[in-house]
Design a protein around this motif. Structure first.
Motif, PDB file in Angstrom:
ATOM      1  N   ILE A   2     -15.535  -5.193  -5.608  1.00 60.35           N
ATOM      2  CA  ILE A   2     -14.568  -5.361  -8.146  1.00 60.35           C
ATOM      3  C   ILE A   2     -15.380  -5.022  -8.699  1.00 60.35           C
ATOM      4  CG2 ILE A   2     -14.512  -7.811  -8.991  1.00 60.35           C
ATOM      5  CD1 ILE A   2     -13.706  -8.966  -6.832  1.00 60.35           C
ATOM      6  N   ARG A   3     -17.063  -4.949  -8.643  1.00 61.98           N
ATOM      7  CA  ARG A   3     -17.425  -3.818  -9.801  1.00 61.98           C
ATOM      8  C   ARG A   3     -17.948  -2.573  -9.565  1.00 61.98           C
ATOM      9  NH1 ARG A   3     -21.790  -5.403 -12.695  1.00 61.98           N
ATOM     10  NH2 ARG A   3     -24.168  -3.820 -12.924  1.00 61.98           N
ATOM     11  N   LYS A   4     -17.732  -2.206  -8.715  1.00 62.16           N
ATOM     12  CA  LYS A   4     -17.702  -0.477  -8.617  1.00 62.16           C
ATOM     13  C   LYS A   4     -16.292   0.015  -8.912  1.00 62.16           C
ATOM     14  CE  LYS A   4     -18.308   3.060  -5.296  1.00 62.16           C
ATOM     15  NZ  LYS A   4     -19.049   3.774  -3.627  1.00 62.16           N
ATOM     16  N   ARG A   5     -15.374  -0.791  -8.198  1.00 62.45           N
ATOM     17  CA  ARG A   5     -14.217  -0.231  -8.233  1.00 62.45           C
ATOM     18  C   ARG A   5     -13.195  -0.728 -10.208  1.00 62.45           C
ATOM     19  NH1 ARG A   5     -11.482   1.216  -3.939  1.00 62.45           N
ATOM     20  NH2 ARG A   5      -9.505   1.569  -4.481  1.00 62.45           N
ATOM     21  N   ILE A   6     -13.790  -2.154  -9.968  1.00 61.83           N
ATOM     22  CA  ILE A   6     -12.609  -2.607 -11.544  1.00 61.83           C
ATOM     23  C   ILE A   6     -13.610  -2.946 -12.798  1.00 61.83           C
ATOM     24  CG2 ILE A   6     -11.500  -4.662 -12.744  1.00 61.83           C
ATOM     25  CD1 ILE A   6     -10.374  -5.153  -9.850  1.00 61.83           C
ATOM     26  N   ILE A   7     -15.024  -3.797 -12.887  1.00 64.19           N
ATOM     27  CA  ILE A   7     -15.390  -4.135 -13.280  1.00 64.19           C
ATOM     28  C   ILE A   7     -16.385  -2.755 -14.507  1.00 64.19           C
ATOM     29  CG2 ILE A   7     -17.881  -5.588 -13.874  1.00 64.19           C
ATOM     30  CD1 ILE A   7     -17.228  -7.408 -12.141  1.00 64.19           C
ATOM     31  N   MET A  67     -13.631  -0.261 -16.021  1.00 66.54           N
ATOM     32  CA  MET A  67     -13.120  -0.882 -16.912  1.00 66.54           C
ATOM     33  C   MET A  67     -14.014  -1.512 -18.261  1.00 66.54           C
ATOM     34  SD  MET A  67      -9.470  -1.922 -16.779  1.00 66.54           S
ATOM     35  CE  MET A  67      -9.730  -2.402 -17.698  1.00 66.54           C
ATOM     36  N   GLN A  68     -15.133  -0.969 -18.256  1.00 64.20           N
ATOM     37  CA  GLN A  68     -16.349  -1.398 -19.323  1.00 64.20           C
ATOM     38  C   GLN A  68     -16.377   0.105 -19.909  1.00 64.20           C
ATOM     39  OE1 GLN A  68     -19.501  -2.421 -17.326  1.00 64.20           O
ATOM     40  NE2 GLN A  68     -19.667  -5.050 -17.259  1.00 64.20           N
ATOM     41  N   GLN A  69     -16.332   1.602 -18.822  1.00 66.31           N
ATOM     42  CA  GLN A  69     -16.141   2.422 -19.610  1.00 66.31           C
ATOM     43  C   GLN A  69     -14.771   2.791 -19.694  1.00 66.31           C
ATOM     44  OE1 GLN A  69     -17.491   5.766 -16.423  1.00 66.31           O
ATOM     45  NE2 GLN A  69     -18.755   4.392 -15.321  1.00 66.31           N
ATOM     46  N   VAL A  70     -13.946   1.823 -19.584  1.00 71.92           N
ATOM     47  CA  VAL A  70     -12.181   2.414 -20.086  1.00 71.92           C
ATOM     48  C   VAL A  70     -12.493   1.700 -21.084  1.00 71.92           C
ATOM     49  CG1 VAL A  70      -9.909   1.882 -20.473  1.00 71.92           C
ATOM     50  CG2 VAL A  70     -11.122   2.860 -18.238  1.00 71.92           C
ATOM     51  N   ARG A 108     -13.643  12.538 -23.654  1.00 72.25           N
ATOM     52  CA  ARG A 108     -12.840  12.522 -21.907  1.00 72.25           C
ATOM     53  C   ARG A 108     -13.867  11.699 -21.083  1.00 72.25           C
ATOM     54  NH1 ARG A 108      -7.254  14.013 -22.037  1.00 72.25           N
ATOM     55  NH2 ARG A 108      -7.325  15.738 -23.389  1.00 72.25           N
ATOM     56  N   ILE A 109     -12.532  10.706 -21.051  1.00 71.82           N
ATOM     57  CA  ILE A 109     -13.203   9.582 -20.382  1.00 71.82           C
ATOM     58  C   ILE A 109     -14.198  10.086 -18.903  1.00 71.82           C
ATOM     59  CG2 ILE A 109     -11.148   9.103 -18.873  1.00 71.82           C
ATOM     60  CD1 ILE A 109     -11.654   6.028 -19.005  1.00 71.82           C
ATOM     61  N   SER A 110     -15.166  10.041 -18.552  1.00 74.46           N
ATOM     62  CA  SER A 110     -15.782   9.939 -18.159  1.00 74.46           C
ATOM     63  C   SER A 110     -15.641   9.441 -16.383  1.00 74.46           C
ATOM     64  CB  SER A 110     -17.264  10.120 -17.522  1.00 74.46           C
ATOM     65  OG  SER A 110     -17.846   8.849 -17.475  1.00 74.46           O
ATOM     66  N   LEU A 111     -13.890   9.233 -16.086  1.00 75.63           N
ATOM     67  CA  LEU A 111     -13.496   8.822 -14.736  1.00 75.63           C
ATOM     68  C   LEU A 111     -12.044   9.462 -14.146  1.00 75.63           C
ATOM     69  CD1 LEU A 111     -13.608   5.096 -15.795  1.00 75.63           C
ATOM     70  CD2 LEU A 111     -14.856   5.689 -14.651  1.00 75.63           C
ATOM     71  N   ASN A 112     -12.200   9.833 -12.841  1.00 79.77           N
ATOM     72  CA  ASN A 112     -11.596  10.279 -12.358  1.00 79.77           C
ATOM     73  C   ASN A 112      -9.871   8.981 -12.025  1.00 79.77           C
ATOM     74  OD1 ASN A 112     -13.179  12.478 -11.731  1.00 79.77           O
ATOM     75  ND2 ASN A 112     -14.351  11.709  -9.929  1.00 79.77           N
ATOM     76  N   GLU A 113      -9.084  10.811 -12.062  1.00 79.54           N
ATOM     77  CA  GLU A 113      -7.603   9.725 -11.918  1.00 79.54           C
ATOM     78  C   GLU A 113      -7.557   9.861 -10.298  1.00 79.54           C
ATOM     79  OE1 GLU A 113      -4.911  12.583 -14.406  1.00 79.54           O
ATOM     80  OE2 GLU A 113      -5.802  12.509 -16.021  1.00 79.54           O
ATOM     81  N   GLU A 168      -5.317   1.315  -9.848  1.00 80.93           N
ATOM     82  CA  GLU A 168      -5.182   0.416 -11.302  1.00 80.93           C
ATOM     83  C   GLU A 168      -5.960   1.517 -12.048  1.00 80.93           C
ATOM     84  OE1 GLU A 168      -4.331  -2.584  -7.664  1.00 80.93           O
ATOM     85  OE2 GLU A 168      -5.904  -1.474  -7.828  1.00 80.93           O
ATOM     86  N   VAL A 169      -7.274   1.149 -12.285  1.00 84.37           N
ATOM     87  CA  VAL A 169      -8.056   1.672 -12.836  1.00 84.37           C
ATOM     88  C   VAL A 169      -7.924   2.932 -13.203  1.00 84.37           C
ATOM     89  CG1 VAL A 169     -10.572   2.280 -13.631  1.00 84.37           C
ATOM     90  CG2 VAL A 169      -9.729  -0.244 -12.577  1.00 84.37           C
TER      91      VAL A 169
END
Length: 323
Positions: free
Chosen positions: A229-234, A237-240, A255-260, A264-265
């Motif tokens: 949950i922390r790695k995949r969501i929390i 989501m903080q970065q989003v 740009r957001i530093s997360l991969n598409e 869900e995220v």
């Protein structure tokens, strides 16, 4: 072509974790019930052993009591000992004890030993009865009620005959064999009970180890769920959240530093990138058209890329240009 990375959704992982946790809890409940069952079995076995030992003590005590009464009578010819022996025989204490022991449960081999004890008991009782009836065959009183000897010669004859009957090898051997069989039966039943207790304790230990393993698995599961949950969501989501804060401040370039991906995220990141790209495109087009208009260049064309509520901006620009 959509090159979005495929990734298991957090909701799917949570469902799997819930199913595994439920299965572990069910196993834990079953293990706890089995532990309770084994504990009850051990308690029942210990109780049976206690009752059996009490019964064995009674049986040995009755055997010695009857033998001692016969021996005392053989020496003193005191009718009190004779009457006590007859009373005990009439009450059949040994038979009562043997029935109590059979109620506790005996194996076929233990039943055979018990049958031998019963046969020996009957044989010894018959021999004791023969010895005690020697005095009854005399026609005169040998001893008074207060123990005074009336006929010394008859007294010596009777006591000698009874003594000879009691020291015969068959009588003494039967007595010794009876005590040996009682001891053998006691050791056999106690040994079997101890084996049962050991087995029940082993089963209890096995189920307790299973319970500990289940608790350990649940702790690991809880830790794994927290990490997931922390790695995949929390954290994502903080970065989003931070990225949308930058957008609200007017920063449409970072740009957001997360991969598409298919999670869900990941889908939220994809939607944010699309939104950011569209906003950036609208602003660039508005900036270009307004800049050209400020230069007096009215020959401008507004694209159809505007969608949704932004269509009104496109129509307003076209109205300005046409007027």
């Amino acid at each position: 072509m959509d090159k979005t990375t495929k990734r298991i959704k957090a909701s799917t992982i949570m469902i799997l974790c819930t199913i595994i946790t439920f299965a572990l809890v069910v196993m834990g409940i079953i293990g706890a019930l089995e532990c309770i069952k084994q504990f009850k079995n051990v308690t029942a076995t210990v109780s049976n052993v206690t009752l059996f030992r009490s019964s064995m003590r009674k049986l040995i005590a009755v055997t010695y009591e009857q033998r001692n009464r016969v021996q005392l009578y053989a020496v003193t010819l005191d009718r009190r000992y004779y009457d006590q022996w007859k009373t005990a025989k009439g009450q059949s204490k040994r038979d009562i004890v043997i029935k109590e022991m059979r109620v506790l449960g005996l194996t076929p081999s233990e039943e055979r030993i018990m049958d031998e004890i019963t046969v020996l008991k009957a044989r010894i009782t018959k021999k004791q009865e023969e010895a005690l009836s020697v005095e009854d065959r005399t026609n005169s009183d040998i001893i008074t009620a207060n123990g005074r000897i009336l006929d010394q010669i008859s007294y010596d004859i009777v006591t000698r005959e009874i003594g000879q009957m009691l020291i015969r090898s068959d009588y003494t051997e039967d007595g010794e064999k009876l005590l040996e069989l009682i001891e053998t039966l006691q050791n056999t039943i106690i040994g079997r009970a101890m084996e049962d207790i050991t087995k029940e304790q082993s089963d209890m230990n096995r189920f307790l180890l299973m319970e500990m393993a289940i608790l350990g698995a649940l702790l690991i599961m809880i830790l794994a769920v927290y990490i997931i949950i922390r790695k995949r969501i929390i954290v994502p989501m903080q970065q989003v959240e931070k990225h949308f804060g930058q957008i609200s401040d007017g920063d449409l370039h970072t740009r957001i530093s997360l991969n598409e991906d298919t999670s869900e995220v990941g889908q939220l990141v994809k939607a944010a990138n699309i939104m950011q790209s569209k906003f950036s495109g609208y602003i660039k087009e508005l900036e270009f058209v307004l800049s050209e208009l400020s230069k007096g260049n009215l020959n401008q064309h507004v694209s159809d890329n505007f969608t949704g509520d932004f269509v009104t901006i496109r129509d307003s620009l076209r109205l300005i240009i046409s007027s």
